[in-house]
Scaffold this active site. Structure first.
Site, PDB file in Angstrom:
ATOM      1  N   PRO A 195      44.891  33.405  39.167  1.00 14.30           N
ATOM      2  CG  PRO A 195      46.087  31.870  40.475  1.00 14.30           C
ATOM      3  CD  PRO A 195      45.188  33.079  40.574  1.00 14.30           C
ATOM      4  CB  ALA A 199      39.857  34.603  35.399  1.00 14.80           C
ATOM      5  NE  ARG A 216      46.592  38.485  39.716  1.00 13.91           N
ATOM      6  CZ  ARG A 216      46.769  37.553  40.657  1.00 13.91           C
ATOM      7  NH1 ARG A 216      47.971  37.413  41.205  1.00 13.91           N
ATOM      8  NH2 ARG A 216      45.777  36.788  41.051  1.00 13.91           N
ATOM      9  N   GLY A 263      42.187  29.271  39.149  1.00 13.74           N
ATOM     10  CA  GLY A 263      41.572  28.185  39.926  1.00 13.74           C
ATOM     11  C   GLY A 263      40.104  28.003  39.579  1.00 13.74           C
ATOM     12  CE  LYS A 264      37.114  31.132  43.779  1.00 18.09           C
ATOM     13  NZ  LYS A 264      38.541  31.538  43.939  1.00 18.09           N
ATOM     14  CB  CYS A 293      39.774  34.942  50.059  1.00 20.65           C
ATOM     15  SG  CYS A 293      40.949  36.098  49.392  1.00 20.65           S
TER      16      CYS A 293
HETATM   17  N1  SAM Z   1      39.500  33.819  40.608  1.00 22.85           N
HETATM   18  C1  SAM Z   1      40.936  33.640  40.777  1.00 22.85           C
HETATM   19  C2  SAM Z   1      41.216  32.164  41.016  1.00 22.85           C
HETATM   20  O1  SAM Z   1      40.331  31.439  41.459  1.00 22.85           O
HETATM   21  O2  SAM Z   1      42.343  31.737  40.720  1.00 22.85           O
HETATM   22  C3  SAM Z   1      41.482  34.530  41.863  1.00 22.85           C
HETATM   23  C4  SAM Z   1      41.140  35.980  41.649  1.00 22.85           C
HETATM   24  S1  SAM Z   1      41.811  37.103  42.794  1.00 22.85           S
HETATM   25  C5  SAM Z   1      40.873  36.838  44.205  1.00 22.85           C
HETATM   26  C6  SAM Z   1      41.223  38.626  42.207  1.00 22.85           C
HETATM   27  C7  SAM Z   1      41.753  39.059  40.859  1.00 22.85           C
HETATM   28  O3  SAM Z   1      41.179  40.329  40.522  1.00 22.85           O
HETATM   29  C8  SAM Z   1      43.248  39.246  40.800  1.00 22.85           C
HETATM   30  O4  SAM Z   1      43.813  38.448  39.798  1.00 22.85           O
HETATM   31  C9  SAM Z   1      43.432  40.736  40.486  1.00 22.85           C
HETATM   32  O5  SAM Z   1      44.519  40.978  39.624  1.00 22.85           O
HETATM   33  C10 SAM Z   1      42.134  41.093  39.826  1.00 22.85           C
HETATM   34  N2  SAM Z   1      41.814  42.534  39.911  1.00 22.85           N
HETATM   35  C11 SAM Z   1      42.488  43.495  40.596  1.00 22.85           C
HETATM   36  N3  SAM Z   1      41.912  44.702  40.401  1.00 22.85           N
HETATM   37  C12 SAM Z   1      40.861  44.513  39.586  1.00 22.85           C
HETATM   38  C13 SAM Z   1      39.905  45.380  38.997  1.00 22.85           C
HETATM   39  N4  SAM Z   1      39.898  46.680  39.246  1.00 22.85           N
HETATM   40  N5  SAM Z   1      38.988  44.814  38.188  1.00 22.85           N
HETATM   41  C14 SAM Z   1      38.980  43.509  37.946  1.00 22.85           C
HETATM   42  N6  SAM Z   1      39.862  42.637  38.476  1.00 22.85           N
HETATM   43  C15 SAM Z   1      40.793  43.131  39.277  1.00 22.85           C
END
Ligand code: SAM
Length: 455
Positions: free
Chosen positions: A116, A114, A142, A118-119, A234
């Site tokens: 930072p 989740a 984060r 946004g969703k 993305c």
């Molecule tokens: N959904 C967020 C938004 O809309 O603001 C953006 C999410 S970003 C694309 C993906 C997120 O997954 C990051 O914050 C990252 O730290 C987290 N992440 C990294 N490794 C992960 C793991 N093994 N399991 C779950 N989440 C993970």
């Protein structure tokens, strides 16, 4: 923009064929800027973003607009007050999906990746009443940013957790909706974030795709039969997109869900499974991919009726209760010196979350009680359920609001009451303690604006 990795260029040329030159040209242009307003906070009549009127709406998301230029967001009090969120336009397509799949009755939703936020902020604005959203982020630093953004958005329906997907084992079948906005190779962000180009490697593509499967495997059991999983990334990389949906459909009792739309700018994914691609030469936004899977079979969830999930009765201090617009809608809780509120119909479920996950924040933390003295907390000032009519209010102009947000002294004005709510154009920002000839600024140190005001 930095030079694109050669294997990426080659793959995109093959994938896009005669559209490829338009795609590469689009990557050389400035990324569009878009914001999404907070429908529970934003007084629609305010001409806060006059430029939004000319740059146009984001067609698949209510309350969302493009801006003609990127303002200095840090120096805008509305942003700090959670009146809007700066969000990339393609990813706001999640709103269009939610409008089609959300039931009218309350749900339990999980945004697994989740930060930072946004969703999660988007989801929390669209959830049916009495629902709950668990906004989870595995990386601690984060998760702290996620918590801040959730508090500023001001919904009491959200619980922020800091867990690995494998920690959700106690919640089999618990969620009607799970959003996995997966960590990915980030190719869709190449224009907006040059670091994404630096971090790209063929080896990383493989790791991303493996990690996405692991995350989905860990969380699949938590989806209720009949529940929906929204998967998004993305990136353009097929192994992280269509291939993941196809793998889910092979692996589990599930079906692919069609999302009806009439937007020519969206490209159908390269699969039998319904899915949607966003390219910068066709959409006013960055690269994005999404698809929805519905679980057809699996175990049902029952809230365990053990003592641990019972809520011990707590009452709010009278002066705090008086500040809630609808106190009957909430169950109060206490956590050491902090008192907060939870939505009544989700309180028992949230207690279960407390017992099984690392919960960083829940509902709304309204006050802190130290030596019988009650101090309202920053989250209460930002909360959508605060009854501002019950607060002495300091209506700060922009300069004073920014001074407050820098955690500096603001000029006192004659006001009665111990705790003064600082607002800007009706948007709550935080509290000052009234010392008569001086106002003590209680804005959280970790949120303060560090930038010079005249820069
Ligand atoms: N959904 C967020 C938004 O809309 O603001 C953006 C999410 S970003 C694309 C993906 C997120 O997954 C990051 O914050 C990252 O730290 C987290 N992440 C990294 N490794 C992960 C793991 N093994 N399991 C779950 N989440 C993970």
């Amino acid at each position: 923009m930095n030079t694109l990795p050669a294997p990426f260029e080659e793959r995109m040329r093959k994938l896009l064929g005669e559209e490829a030159p338009a795609f590469f040209d689009a990557l050389q242009t400035e990324p569009p800027v878009s914001i999404r307003l907070n429908p529970r906070k934003f007084p629609a009549s305010l001409p806060i973003f006059p430029q939004a009127a000319t740059a146009g709406p984001v067609s698949w998301c209510p309350d969302a607009f493009y801006l003609n230029a990127r303002p200095l967001f840090t120096l805008d009090p509305y942003l700090h007050g959670g009146a809007y969120y700066v969000q990339e336009a393609s990813s706001m397509f999640i709103a269009h999906i939610l409008n089609q799949i959300l039931p009218e009755k309350e749900i339990r939703a999980l945004d697994l990746c989740a930060a930072p936020g946004g969703k999660s902020t988007l989801l929390s604005s669209l959830l049916p009443p009495d629902s709950v959203l668990v906004a989870n982020e595995v990386i601690r630093s984060r998760a702290t940013i996620l918590k801040e953004n959730i508090i500023k958005w001001g919904s009491e329906q959200v619980v922020v957790t800091n867990n690995d997907p494998s920690d959700f084992g106690a919640l089999r079948g618990a969620f009607d909706l799970i959003l996995v906005d997966a960590p990915c190779s980030g190719e869709g962000m190449f224009r907006k974030d040059p670091n994404a180009i630096q971090e790209w490697s063929e080896h990383n593509l493989q790791l991303c795709s493996e990690r996405q499967r692991r995350i989905l495997q860990d969380i699949w059991d938590c989806l209720k039969p009949g529940g929906f999983l929204i998967y998004s990334t993305c990136t353009y990389h097929r192994e992280e997109n269509e291939a993941i949906l196809e793998w889910l459909l092979r692996q589990y009792d599930a079906r692919s869900v069609e999302i009806r739309h009439s937007f020519d700018s969206i490209t159908p994914g390269y699969s039998e499974a319904y899915c949607y691609r966003f390219y910068p030469h066709k959409t006013r936004g960055e690269g994005f991919f999404t698809g929805v899977i519905q679980k057809t079979e699996g175990p049902e969830f029952h809230l365990p009726a053990n003592k641990k999930n019972k809520i011990s009765p707590v009452s709010l201090p009278a002066e705090t209760r008086a500040l809630l617009a609808y106190p009957e809608l909430y169950t109060p809780y206490a956590n050491e010196q902090i008192v907060g509120i939870l939505p009544v119909r989700q309180a028992a479920f949230i207690r279960l979350l407390d017992n099984s996950l690392r919960v960083l924040y829940k509902g709304c933390e309204v006050a802190e009680i130290i030596h019988k003295k009650v101090r309202p907390l920053p989250a209460l000032a930002l909360w959508q359920g605060l009854n501002q009519d019950q607060c002495p209010i300091y209506q700060a102009d922009k300069t004073t609001a920014l001074t407050f947000l820098k955690k500096e002294d603001i000029p006192p004005i004659p006001l009665t009451g111990d705790w003064i709510l600082i607002t800007h154009e009706g948007i709550g920002l935080g509290w000052c303690k009234n010392l008569g000839n001086r106002l003590n600024n209680y804005y959280p140190k970790e949120w303060r604006i560090r930038m010079q005001l005249n820069s």
